[in-house]
Design an enzyme around this catalytic site. Structure first.
Site, mmCIF file in Angstrom:
data_model
loop_
_atom_site.group_PDB
_atom_site.id
_atom_site.type_symbol
_atom_site.label_atom_id
_atom_site.label_comp_id
_atom_site.label_asym_id
_atom_site.label_seq_id
_atom_site.Cartn_x
_atom_site.Cartn_y
_atom_site.Cartn_z
ATOM 1 N N SER A 13 0.828 -1.208 0.000
ATOM 2 C CA SER A 13 0.000 0.000 0.000
ATOM 3 C C SER A 13 0.864 1.260 0.000
ATOM 4 O O SER A 13 1.558 1.544 0.990
ATOM 5 C CB SER A 13 -0.912 -0.042 1.246
ATOM 6 O OG SER A 13 -1.237 1.243 1.699
HETATM 7 N N1 LIG Z 1 -7.561 8.655 1.240
HETATM 8 C C1 LIG Z 1 -6.638 7.649 1.712
HETATM 9 C C2 LIG Z 1 -6.649 6.519 0.706
HETATM 10 C C3 LIG Z 1 -5.855 5.323 1.174
HETATM 11 C C4 LIG Z 1 -6.037 4.154 0.236
HETATM 12 O O1 LIG Z 1 -6.560 4.282 -0.879
HETATM 13 N N2 LIG Z 1 -5.624 2.972 0.704
HETATM 14 C C5 LIG Z 1 -5.836 1.774 -0.059
HETATM 15 C C6 LIG Z 1 -4.612 0.898 0.006
HETATM 16 S S1 LIG Z 1 -3.212 1.715 -0.718
HETATM 17 C C7 LIG Z 1 -7.022 1.051 0.552
HETATM 18 O O2 LIG Z 1 -6.884 0.190 1.375
HETATM 19 N N3 LIG Z 1 -8.201 1.494 0.146
HETATM 20 C C8 LIG Z 1 -9.437 0.955 0.609
HETATM 21 C C9 LIG Z 1 -10.576 1.876 0.215
HETATM 22 O O3 LIG Z 1 -10.313 2.953 -0.342
HETATM 23 O O4 LIG Z 1 -11.726 1.514 0.496
HETATM 24 C C10 LIG Z 1 -5.242 8.261 1.858
HETATM 25 O O5 LIG Z 1 -5.006 9.346 1.296
HETATM 26 O O6 LIG Z 1 -4.386 7.687 2.541
#
Ligand SMILES: N[C@@H](CCC(=O)N[C@@H](CS)C(=O)NCC(=O)O)C(=O)O
EC number: 2.5.1.18
Length: 221
Positions: A13
């Site tokens: 991730s």
């Molecule tokens: N808005 C979050 C997004 C984080 C994200 O997209 N994480 C991914 C893995 S890299 C995830 O697990 N997403 C699940 C989802 O968006 O439901 C950030 O900026 O950190």
């Protein structure tokens, strides 16, 4: 009651990488306010299955939006990455290695090698789900007998189970993605947070004197 941030991360991730870098940069400031941080390796694939979620790239609208958000995050967190051809990888081996290192080596070495996994995969394009690439990445911080010890440990039933247990713990804390945080305030009350873009809410929850995500000068980011 001690304030703390339990931070659930997977090297697959990139947003976990940004959160890790950010917390590491602000570790001393957080500690000076009595906030401890613990990084806990989890298997994001298991979190998706267990929570009924799907990785963002599986939903066309999210897949189309993601490159914009990702580029902005890279600029903000001061890191350049690119999605490797082999993405996504099965992150079980590297995450089991991190589980082993966490339990068997000093925390400084554990944090240094966790960061190295993101560098190796996301900045240098190594497929660390492959044992030889994983071992080569470990060898940047560990001697050859330690690398063997970590690889053997990672493949043992005990550490396979420990990664499952941490993933279950994250699911029990409400996780549906990474980075996931379980944050404990000064009264011992816990709340969940998702994403590398929620630190300003976290500071508010922890009653810290910072109102913005950034607690440093823009030039120092
Ligand atoms: N808005 C979050 C997004 C984080 C994200 O997209 N994480 C991914 C893995 S890299 C995830 O697990 N997403 C699940 C989802 O968006 O439901 C950030 O900026 O950190």
């Amino acid at each position: 009651m001690g304030k703390r941030i339990d931070c659930y991360l997977d090297c697959v991730s990139p947003y976990s990488y940004y959160a890790f870098l950010y917390l590491q940069q602000n570790k001393a400031a957080l500690l000076s306010h009595g906030v401890e941080i613990e990084y806990i390796p989890v298997f994001l694939g298991g979190i998706n299955v267990g929570s009924g979620n799907q990785p963002p790239w599986k939903l066309p609208a999210k897949a189309a939006y993601s490159p914009f958000d990702n580029k902005r995050a890279q600029k903000y967190f001061g890191v350049e990455i690119s999605t490797p051809d082999f993405f996504p990888i099965l992150s079980l081996l590297p995450q089991r290695c991190m589980t082993y290192v966490k339990e068997n080596f000093p925390v400084e070495r554990y944090e240094a090698i966790f960061k190295e996994l993101w560098i190796s995969m996301w900045e240098q394009g190594n497929d660390i789900s492959k044992p030889e690439k994983m071992a080569a990445t470990l060898s940047r911080h560990f001697g050859s007998s330690e690398v063997k010890q970590i690889m053997d440990g990672a493949n043992s039933p005990q550490f396979k189970q420990k990664l499952n247990d941490s993933t279950k713990r994250a699911l029990d804390a409400g996780a549906f993605g990474c980075p996931w945080f379980e944050v404990t305030d000064g009264r011992g009350v816990k709340e969940p947070f998702f994403g590398s873009d929620r630190f300003h809410y976290m500071w508010q929850y922890l009653d810290l004197p910072w109102t913005d995500i950034s607690i440093r000068e823009k030039s120092k980011l």
